[in-house]
Motif scaffolding. Structure first.
Motif, PDB file in Angstrom:
ATOM      1  N   ALA A  15       0.835  -1.208   0.000  1.00 29.97           N
ATOM      2  CA  ALA A  15       0.000   0.000   0.000  1.00 29.97           C
ATOM      3  C   ALA A  15       0.873   1.262   0.000  1.00 29.97           C
ATOM      4  N   LEU A  16       1.936   1.229   0.798  1.00 32.81           N
ATOM      5  CA  LEU A  16       2.850   2.378   0.860  1.00 32.81           C
ATOM      6  C   LEU A  16       3.555   2.588  -0.476  1.00 32.81           C
ATOM      7  N   TYR A  17       4.007   1.486  -1.091  1.00 33.73           N
ATOM      8  CA  TYR A  17       4.721   1.623  -2.365  1.00 33.73           C
ATOM      9  C   TYR A  17       3.771   2.081  -3.476  1.00 33.73           C
ATOM     10  N   ASP A  18       2.535   1.558  -3.439  1.00 30.58           N
ATOM     11  CA  ASP A  18       1.528   1.999  -4.416  1.00 30.58           C
ATOM     12  C   ASP A  18       1.259   3.498  -4.260  1.00 30.58           C
ATOM     13  N   LEU A  19       1.114   3.940  -2.999  1.00 30.64           N
ATOM     14  CA  LEU A  19       0.878   5.358  -2.729  1.00 30.64           C
ATOM     15  C   LEU A  19       2.052   6.189  -3.259  1.00 30.64           C
ATOM     16  N   GLN A  20       3.273   5.659  -3.044  1.00 36.30           N
ATOM     17  CA  GLN A  20       4.462   6.371  -3.535  1.00 36.30           C
ATOM     18  C   GLN A  20       4.439   6.493  -5.060  1.00 36.30           C
ATOM     19  N   LEU A  21       4.068   5.422  -5.751  1.00 39.39           N
ATOM     20  CA  LEU A  21       4.028   5.455  -7.220  1.00 39.39           C
ATOM     21  C   LEU A  21       2.983   6.465  -7.720  1.00 39.39           C
ATOM     22  N   ILE A  22       1.844   6.498  -7.037  1.00 44.19           N
ATOM     23  CA  ILE A  22       0.786   7.450  -7.421  1.00 44.19           C
ATOM     24  C   ILE A  22       1.252   8.890  -7.172  1.00 44.19           C
ATOM     25  N   ASP A  23       1.795   9.124  -5.970  1.00 42.69           N
ATOM     26  CA  ASP A  23       2.241  10.487  -5.629  1.00 42.69           C
ATOM     27  C   ASP A  23       3.399  10.937  -6.516  1.00 42.69           C
ATOM     28  N   SER A  24       4.267  10.002  -6.886  1.00 50.05           N
ATOM     29  CA  SER A  24       5.382  10.350  -7.786  1.00 50.05           C
ATOM     30  C   SER A  24       4.864  10.740  -9.162  1.00 50.05           C
ATOM     31  N   ARG A  25       3.812  10.054  -9.602  1.00 55.19           N
ATOM     32  CA  ARG A  25       3.208  10.397 -10.903  1.00 55.19           C
ATOM     33  C   ARG A  25       2.573  11.792 -10.823  1.00 55.19           C
ATOM     34  N   ILE A  26       1.935  12.114  -9.708  1.00 55.99           N
ATOM     35  CA  ILE A  26       1.370  13.461  -9.522  1.00 55.99           C
ATOM     36  C   ILE A  26       2.495  14.502  -9.550  1.00 55.99           C
ATOM     37  N   ASP A  27       3.623  14.159  -8.893  1.00 56.64           N
ATOM     38  CA  ASP A  27       4.790  15.068  -8.901  1.00 56.64           C
ATOM     39  C   ASP A  27       5.273  15.315 -10.330  1.00 56.64           C
ATOM     40  N   GLU A  28       5.316  14.245 -11.131  1.00 59.17           N
ATOM     41  CA  GLU A  28       5.772  14.377 -12.532  1.00 59.17           C
ATOM     42  C   GLU A  28       4.866  15.336 -13.302  1.00 59.17           C
ATOM     43  N   ILE A  29       3.552  15.169 -13.116  1.00 61.01           N
ATOM     44  CA  ILE A  29       2.581  16.033 -13.808  1.00 61.01           C
ATOM     45  C   ILE A  29       2.803  17.493 -13.410  1.00 61.01           C
ATOM     46  N   ARG A  30       3.002  17.718 -12.114  1.00 62.68           N
ATOM     47  CA  ARG A  30       3.189  19.096 -11.630  1.00 62.68           C
ATOM     48  C   ARG A  30       4.538  19.661 -12.079  1.00 62.68           C
ATOM     49  N   ASN A  31       5.526  18.791 -12.219  1.00 62.37           N
ATOM     50  CA  ASN A  31       6.832  19.242 -12.710  1.00 62.37           C
ATOM     51  C   ASN A  31       6.757  19.683 -14.169  1.00 62.37           C
ATOM     52  N   VAL A  32       5.852  19.053 -14.929  1.00 70.31           N
ATOM     53  CA  VAL A  32       5.664  19.436 -16.336  1.00 70.31           C
ATOM     54  C   VAL A  32       5.201  20.893 -16.403  1.00 70.31           C
ATOM     55  N   ARG A  33       4.331  21.254 -15.474  1.00 68.17           N
ATOM     56  CA  ARG A  33       3.871  22.646 -15.409  1.00 68.17           C
ATOM     57  C   ARG A  33       5.003  23.569 -14.953  1.00 68.17           C
ATOM     58  N   GLY A  34       5.886  22.990 -14.116  1.00 66.39           N
ATOM     59  CA  GLY A  34       7.026  23.759 -13.635  1.00 66.39           C
ATOM     60  C   GLY A  34       6.602  25.040 -12.950  1.00 66.39           C
ATOM     61  N   GLU A  35       7.241  26.131 -13.352  1.00 71.41           N
ATOM     62  CA  GLU A  35       7.005  27.435 -12.741  1.00 71.41           C
ATOM     63  C   GLU A  35       5.895  28.216 -13.462  1.00 71.41           C
ATOM     64  N   LEU A  36       5.246  27.562 -14.439  1.00 76.84           N
ATOM     65  CA  LEU A  36       4.252  28.279 -15.260  1.00 76.84           C
ATOM     66  C   LEU A  36       3.156  28.960 -14.442  1.00 76.84           C
ATOM     67  N   PRO A  37       2.521  28.269 -13.480  1.00 73.58           N
ATOM     68  CA  PRO A  37       1.464  28.950 -12.715  1.00 73.58           C
ATOM     69  C   PRO A  37       1.978  30.208 -12.003  1.00 73.58           C
ATOM     70  N   LEU A  38       3.202  30.124 -11.456  1.00 76.45           N
ATOM     71  CA  LEU A  38       3.786  31.294 -10.776  1.00 76.45           C
ATOM     72  C   LEU A  38       4.128  32.393 -11.772  1.00 76.45           C
ATOM     73  N   GLU A  39       4.633  31.983 -12.951  1.00 74.98           N
ATOM     74  CA  GLU A  39       4.952  32.958 -14.002  1.00 74.98           C
ATOM     75  C   GLU A  39       3.695  33.723 -14.410  1.00 74.98           C
TER      76      GLU A  39
END
Length: 259
Positions: A15-39
């Motif tokens: 369960a912990l590793y699954d949660l990590q994989l899901i949260d890491s995928r969310i991190d990847e999506i947000r990294n794609v946006r990068g600083e754009l929202p702040l810009e």
């Protein structure tokens, strides 16, 4: 957390590793946006600031133009007074009255000169402000164009990723519900303290993923037995064996492919 089903250690690790994989995928999506929202936010603030400045400059210009009108009206008044005093000089009875009227004429002429000086200064100020207005307009148009481009860029990324992110956030919440509070707190604490957000990692070539420190064979065997939760003594991350990690990665990959 109340009403959590008692899980075995292996189920907790999965369960912990699954949660990590899901949260890491969310991190990847947000990294794609990068600083754009702040810009975009910074550009919106800059555009608002420039718009306010432009309005103030225009208001200042109108005020100065109004003051010039007042000065011109005052000059007309002084000219009328000069005309009146000059006419009166034709009917004076003595030199004292004539000299008094002459002083009044001179005073009115000085007032005209002073008003004309102020008008010249104000006209110079108008030219300067017009130049500043032109520069501010140009800068504002440039920032508005840049903002429009960045907003479109962000909207494109959001439209591509929003559905996936919302799905993953729901799944993350579901998996968190399965994990006891003590473990979840530890997971979140580790996740926020490490640079890449990895709180749960697998063993790769005798070391925890992303680490150069070798894990003793005895500890590796304990991790593979899945009888207790073990953390890396160097990074503090929760460790899982590579077989479990591969199984969960495959399972999560199937989940992600449904989006």
């Amino acid at each position: 957390m109340a009403n959590i089903k008692e899980l075995s250690v292996e189920e907790k690790l999965r369960a912990l590793y699954d949660l990590q994989l899901i949260d890491s995928r969310i991190d990847e999506i947000r990294n794609v946006r990068g600083e754009l929202p702040l810009e975009v936010e910074d550009l919106e603030d800059e555009v608002a600031g420039l718009s306010t400045r432009l309005e103030k400059l225009k208001a200042d210009l109108e005020t100065i133009e109004e003051q010039i009108k007042e000065k011109k009206n005052a000059i007309d008044g002084h000219k009328e007074s000069i005309k009146k005093y000059t006419e009166q000089q034709k009917n004076v009875r003595n030199n004292r009255e004539f000299n008094s009227l002459t002083k009044e004429v001179e005073f009115q002429e000085l007032e005209i000169q002073l008003a004309e000086k102020h008008i010249r200064e104000m006209k110079a100020s108008i030219e300067h402000k017009k130049e500043v207005i032109s520069q501010t307009k140009e800068k504002l148009e440039g920032r508005q164009s840049h903002l429009k481009h960045k907003k479109a860029e962000l909207e494109d990324i959001m439209s591509e990723t929003e559905k996936e992110e919302n799905f993953l956030l729901e799944k993350s919440a579901e998996f968190q519900e399965q994990i006891e509070e003590r473990l979840l707190n530890a997971y979140n604490r580790i996740r926020t303290s490490v640079r890449n957000g990895l709180a749960v990692v697998s063993i790769e070539r005798g070391a925890s993923a992303g680490s150069f420190f070798t894990i003793p064979p005895q500890t590796q065997m304990e991790i593979a037995s899945r009888k207790k939760i073990i953390t890396d003594e160097h990074s503090g991350r929760i460790l899982v064996d590579s077989a479990l990690a591969d199984e969960e990665k495959e399972k999560m990959q199937q989940l992600f492919s449904k989006i």
